[in-house]
Design a protein around this motif. Structure first.
Motif, mmCIF file in Angstrom:
data_model
loop_
_atom_site.group_PDB
_atom_site.id
_atom_site.type_symbol
_atom_site.label_atom_id
_atom_site.label_comp_id
_atom_site.label_asym_id
_atom_site.label_seq_id
_atom_site.Cartn_x
_atom_site.Cartn_y
_atom_site.Cartn_z
ATOM 1 N N ALA A 142 7.343 -22.659 -6.602
ATOM 2 C CA ALA A 142 6.554 -21.532 -7.180
ATOM 3 C C ALA A 142 4.992 -21.537 -6.652
ATOM 4 C CB ALA A 142 6.737 -21.377 -8.476
ATOM 5 N N PHE A 143 4.589 -22.893 -6.945
ATOM 6 C CA PHE A 143 3.113 -23.142 -6.602
ATOM 7 C C PHE A 143 2.731 -22.748 -5.127
ATOM 8 C CE2 PHE A 143 -0.322 -25.745 -5.545
ATOM 9 C CZ PHE A 143 -1.319 -25.513 -6.381
ATOM 10 N N ALA A 144 3.543 -23.342 -4.397
ATOM 11 C CA ALA A 144 3.337 -23.219 -2.950
ATOM 12 C C ALA A 144 3.464 -21.747 -2.165
ATOM 13 C CB ALA A 144 4.471 -24.092 -2.107
ATOM 14 N N THR A 145 4.428 -20.692 -3.170
ATOM 15 C CA THR A 145 4.420 -19.441 -2.609
ATOM 16 C C THR A 145 3.192 -18.796 -3.000
ATOM 17 O OG1 THR A 145 6.736 -19.589 -3.117
ATOM 18 C CG2 THR A 145 5.877 -17.414 -3.058
ATOM 19 N N VAL A 146 2.641 -19.240 -4.326
ATOM 20 C CA VAL A 146 1.330 -18.285 -4.604
ATOM 21 C C VAL A 146 0.159 -18.957 -3.881
ATOM 22 C CG1 VAL A 146 -0.261 -18.280 -6.757
ATOM 23 C CG2 VAL A 146 2.577 -17.928 -6.827
ATOM 24 N N ALA A 147 0.242 -20.242 -3.495
ATOM 25 C CA ALA A 147 -1.005 -20.734 -3.086
ATOM 26 C C ALA A 147 -1.104 -20.561 -1.549
ATOM 27 C CB ALA A 147 -1.154 -22.267 -3.101
ATOM 28 N N ALA A 148 0.103 -20.164 -0.924
ATOM 29 C CA ALA A 148 0.088 -19.676 0.448
ATOM 30 C C ALA A 148 -0.885 -18.424 0.682
ATOM 31 C CB ALA A 148 1.360 -19.485 1.121
ATOM 32 N N GLY A 149 -0.740 -17.321 -0.305
ATOM 33 C CA GLY A 149 -1.599 -16.233 -0.280
ATOM 34 C C GLY A 149 -1.350 -15.243 0.841
ATOM 35 N N GLY A 150 -0.757 -15.608 1.939
ATOM 36 C CA GLY A 150 -0.144 -14.589 2.722
ATOM 37 C C GLY A 150 1.246 -13.929 2.663
ATOM 38 N N VAL A 151 1.727 -14.228 1.600
ATOM 39 C CA VAL A 151 3.227 -13.974 1.383
ATOM 40 C C VAL A 151 3.203 -12.439 0.865
ATOM 41 C CG1 VAL A 151 5.224 -14.568 0.026
ATOM 42 C CG2 VAL A 151 3.736 -16.273 1.053
ATOM 43 N N ASN A 152 3.905 -11.741 0.951
ATOM 44 C CA ASN A 152 4.248 -10.192 0.476
ATOM 45 C C ASN A 152 4.158 -10.542 -1.154
ATOM 46 O OD1 ASN A 152 5.026 -7.733 -0.384
ATOM 47 N ND2 ASN A 152 6.737 -7.455 0.909
ATOM 48 N N THR A 153 3.454 -9.605 -1.867
ATOM 49 C CA THR A 153 3.339 -9.649 -3.182
ATOM 50 C C THR A 153 4.706 -9.335 -3.928
ATOM 51 O OG1 THR A 153 1.106 -8.849 -3.394
ATOM 52 C CG2 THR A 153 2.214 -8.733 -5.314
ATOM 53 N N ALA A 154 5.521 -8.238 -3.587
ATOM 54 C CA ALA A 154 6.904 -8.110 -4.080
ATOM 55 C C ALA A 154 7.666 -9.632 -3.981
ATOM 56 C CB ALA A 154 7.289 -7.033 -3.732
ATOM 57 N N PHE A 155 7.737 -10.064 -2.868
ATOM 58 C CA PHE A 155 8.646 -11.092 -2.737
ATOM 59 C C PHE A 155 8.126 -12.342 -3.482
ATOM 60 C CE2 PHE A 155 9.323 -15.257 -0.550
ATOM 61 C CZ PHE A 155 10.652 -15.241 -0.430
ATOM 62 N N THR A 156 6.666 -12.532 -3.800
ATOM 63 C CA THR A 156 6.357 -13.672 -4.722
ATOM 64 C C THR A 156 6.822 -13.440 -6.196
ATOM 65 O OG1 THR A 156 4.259 -13.936 -3.067
ATOM 66 C CG2 THR A 156 4.109 -14.477 -5.358
#
Length: 106
Positions: free
Chosen positions: A38-52
């Motif tokens: 979960a942290f890595a997904t949010v920290a990546a920043g470039g991931v689609n918001t809906a997917f996050t």
């Protein structure tokens, strides 16, 4: 669970098997991995918001199940009443959320 009867059959002792720390260590590592994902997904920043958002909700649900199952021992035998009451609470909370969303958007 082991039942022991004396000669008269009137006294029953119940013993619980000791699990040991292995399952707790595995549950702790699984919780850490879920948190890291979960942290890595949010920290990546470039991931689609809906997917996050969907991934965070899925990680939160898995985290709750791990916490309830292993740390609160709801996976063990004889914990059906707390499970029923918690399921009822989740149902009522879900209805309240649906009613609030319906009320806001109608």
């Amino acid at each position: 669970m082991v039942n022991q009867h004396n000669n008269e059959g009137s006294m029953v002792k119940h013993r619980h098997r000791h699990e040991g720390p292995q399952k707790h260590v595995v549950a702790f590592i699984f919780s850490i991995v879920l948190t890291a994902i979960a942290f890595a997904t949010v920290a990546a920043g470039g991931v689609n918001t809906a997917f996050t958002v969907i991934l965070l909700i899925a990680m939160a649900i898995l985290q709750v199940l791990v916490q309830l199952g292993y740390w609160m021992h709801l996976k063990d035998k004889g914990h059906m009443i707390p499970i029923i009451f918690m399921a009822g609470g989740f149902f009522v909370a879900g209805l309240c959320i649906i009613a609030a969303l319906y009320w806001m958007w109608w």
